[in-house]
Design a protein around this motif. Structure first.
Motif, PDB file in Angstrom:
ATOM      1  N   SER A  76      -5.331  -7.822   9.849  1.00  0.00           N
ATOM      2  CA  SER A  76      -4.327  -7.039   9.127  1.00  0.00           C
ATOM      3  C   SER A  76      -3.378  -7.922   8.320  1.00  0.00           C
ATOM      4  O   SER A  76      -2.689  -7.428   7.427  1.00  0.00           O
ATOM      5  CB  SER A  76      -3.501  -6.195  10.100  1.00  0.00           C
ATOM      6  OG  SER A  76      -4.280  -5.178  10.664  1.00  0.00           O
ATOM      7  N   ASP A  85      -6.653  -4.035   9.488  1.00  0.00           N
ATOM      8  CA  ASP A  85      -6.759  -3.485   8.140  1.00  0.00           C
ATOM      9  C   ASP A  85      -5.569  -3.966   7.317  1.00  0.00           C
ATOM     10  O   ASP A  85      -4.437  -3.526   7.531  1.00  0.00           O
ATOM     11  CB  ASP A  85      -6.782  -1.958   8.217  1.00  0.00           C
ATOM     12  CG  ASP A  85      -6.907  -1.282   6.871  1.00  0.00           C
ATOM     13  OD1 ASP A  85      -7.057  -1.983   5.844  1.00  0.00           O
ATOM     14  OD2 ASP A  85      -6.848  -0.042   6.834  1.00  0.00           O
ATOM     15  N   ARG A  86      -5.807  -4.840   6.378  1.00  0.00           N
ATOM     16  CA  ARG A  86      -4.741  -5.417   5.547  1.00  0.00           C
ATOM     17  C   ARG A  86      -3.957  -4.351   4.790  1.00  0.00           C
ATOM     18  O   ARG A  86      -2.769  -4.501   4.529  1.00  0.00           O
ATOM     19  CB  ARG A  86      -5.342  -6.437   4.576  1.00  0.00           C
ATOM     20  CG  ARG A  86      -4.345  -7.041   3.588  1.00  0.00           C
ATOM     21  CD  ARG A  86      -3.292  -7.879   4.285  1.00  0.00           C
ATOM     22  NE  ARG A  86      -2.284  -8.333   3.360  1.00  0.00           N
ATOM     23  CZ  ARG A  86      -1.063  -7.813   3.234  1.00  0.00           C
ATOM     24  NH1 ARG A  86      -0.688  -6.809   3.986  1.00  0.00           N
ATOM     25  NH2 ARG A  86      -0.206  -8.308   2.366  1.00  0.00           N
TER      26      ARG A  86
END
Length: 134
Positions: free
Chosen positions: A44, A114-115
């Motif tokens: 992330s 999740d970036r």
């Protein structure tokens, strides 16, 4: 990482800190940064184009301190870092300090891998490398 947190910018720190003029909740930021301790998948918080073989890193120590001259220093010690990992963490921690992201949401972002869920990338000018150990 250094943040200048006061109402007006300072020419003395312009090139060496991220200037944020709104008040930040340092205690909440401290609680959030503490959740990074240990071994985690930091997907992330990695930049696109990161060439690391895996996103798992072990954070051994974290701290956040505010000096009397309104400088906030965030320290993160880890076995390795992903591309822009610290800057992405700081951008997300600032959201916590602003009240835009709750402590629970911060933990969810870490585990989401999740970036797109994390905050902005903090400017490079506030980032400092203090020590390298082998």
């Amino acid at each position: 990482y250094i943040i200048l947190n006061q109402r007006f910018s300072s020419p003395l720190y312009r090139n060496f800190s991220w200037f944020i003029h709104f008040n930040l909740d340092i205690e909440l930021m401290y609680k959030a940064i503490q959740t990074l301790k240990g071994r985690h998948d930091f997907s992330s918080f990695k930049a696109s184009g990161c060439s690391s073989h895996h996103p798992v890193r072990e954070v051994s120590n974290v701290s956040i301190k505010e000096s009397p001259n309104r400088l906030i220093c965030l320290d993160i010690e880890a076995n390795a870092f992903l591309k822009q990992m610290v800057r992405n963490i700081v951008g997300t921690i600032v959201n916590v300090g602003q009240g835009k992201t709750s402590l629970e949401e911060f933990v969810d972002i870490l585990h989401a891998k999740d970036r797109k869920r994390a905050g902005i990338t903090a400017p490079a000018k506030g980032l400092f490398l203090l020590k390298v150990r082998y």
